[in-house]
Design a protein around this motif. Structure first.
Motif, PDB file in Angstrom:
ATOM      1  N   PRO A  56       0.824  -1.216   0.000  1.00 23.92           N
ATOM      2  CA  PRO A  56       0.000   0.000   0.000  1.00 23.92           C
ATOM      3  C   PRO A  56       0.860   1.270   0.000  1.00 23.92           C
ATOM      4  N   GLU A  57       0.330   2.328  -0.581  1.00 17.33           N
ATOM      5  CA  GLU A  57       1.063   3.595  -0.652  1.00 17.33           C
ATOM      6  C   GLU A  57       1.474   4.097   0.733  1.00 17.33           C
ATOM      7  N   ALA A  58       0.590   3.935   1.705  1.00 19.35           N
ATOM      8  CA  ALA A  58       0.915   4.385   3.062  1.00 19.35           C
ATOM      9  C   ALA A  58       2.130   3.641   3.613  1.00 19.35           C
ATOM     10  N   SER A  59       2.252   2.365   3.267  1.00 21.54           N
ATOM     11  CA  SER A  59       3.414   1.588   3.715  1.00 21.54           C
ATOM     12  C   SER A  59       4.680   2.076   3.033  1.00 21.54           C
ATOM     13  N   LEU A  60       4.578   2.456   1.758  1.00 21.20           N
ATOM     14  CA  LEU A  60       5.748   3.006   1.063  1.00 21.20           C
ATOM     15  C   LEU A  60       6.242   4.258   1.780  1.00 21.20           C
ATOM     16  N   ARG A  61       5.322   5.114   2.175  1.00 22.70           N
ATOM     17  CA  ARG A  61       5.706   6.336   2.900  1.00 22.70           C
ATOM     18  C   ARG A  61       6.348   5.996   4.244  1.00 22.70           C
ATOM     19  N   LEU A  62       5.775   5.002   4.938  1.00 20.14           N
ATOM     20  CA  LEU A  62       6.330   4.567   6.224  1.00 20.14           C
ATOM     21  C   LEU A  62       7.732   4.003   6.041  1.00 20.14           C
ATOM     22  N   PHE A  63       7.917   3.164   5.036  1.00 16.94           N
ATOM     23  CA  PHE A  63       9.233   2.574   4.789  1.00 16.94           C
ATOM     24  C   PHE A  63      10.261   3.657   4.495  1.00 16.94           C
ATOM     25  N   GLU A  64       9.847   4.675   3.762  1.00 15.73           N
ATOM     26  CA  GLU A  64      10.762   5.792   3.497  1.00 15.73           C
ATOM     27  C   GLU A  64      11.097   6.526   4.794  1.00 15.73           C
ATOM     28  N   ALA A  65      10.082   6.782   5.607  1.00 13.40           N
ATOM     29  CA  ALA A  65      10.295   7.488   6.876  1.00 13.40           C
ATOM     30  C   ALA A  65      11.225   6.701   7.802  1.00 13.40           C
ATOM     31  N   LYS A  66      11.161   5.380   7.733  1.00 16.52           N
ATOM     32  CA  LYS A  66      12.001   4.517   8.579  1.00 16.52           C
ATOM     33  C   LYS A  66      13.370   4.250   7.969  1.00 16.52           C
TER      34      LYS A  66
END
Length: 99
Positions: free
Chosen positions: A23-33
């Motif tokens: 999911p797109e939200a997970s992509l953003r989370l992975f980038e943030a982490k």
């Protein structure tokens, strides 16, 4: 036909999400982490390469094995370091072999 490099940023976040099954939200989370760093367009839009999509698949594989995000980050760091060392060693072997 022009061949492209696997590191060329081509895909927007929606396409990368579809290609990786994340999911797109997970992509953003992975980038943030710090698990991946997509390129950014001049306007700030994320652009993902084939290498990024492959890395996302690796992240999802590790998650399915029960590894938490901090552990995934460390595994990816070690894999990147290992690849760099292999490239360095191959370069040294090539230069030692001579022409």
């Amino acid at each position: 036909m022009v061949q492209r490099d696997s590191s060329t940023p081509l895909y927007g976040i929606a396409v990368a999400a579809q290609l990786s099954g994340v999911p797109e939200a997970s992509l953003r989370l992975f980038e943030a982490k710090g698990l991946l760093t997509p390129s950014r367009s001049d306007g700030g839009t994320r652009r993902y390469s084939d290498d990024d999509v492959e890395r996302l698949r690796r992240v999802t594989d590790l998650r399915s094995e029960g590894v938490n995000l901090a552990g995934i980050r460390r595994v990816l760091e070690l894999e990147d370091e290992n690849a760099d060392l292999r490239d360095e060693l191959a370069g040294e072997q090539d230069s030692a072999a001579g022409p």
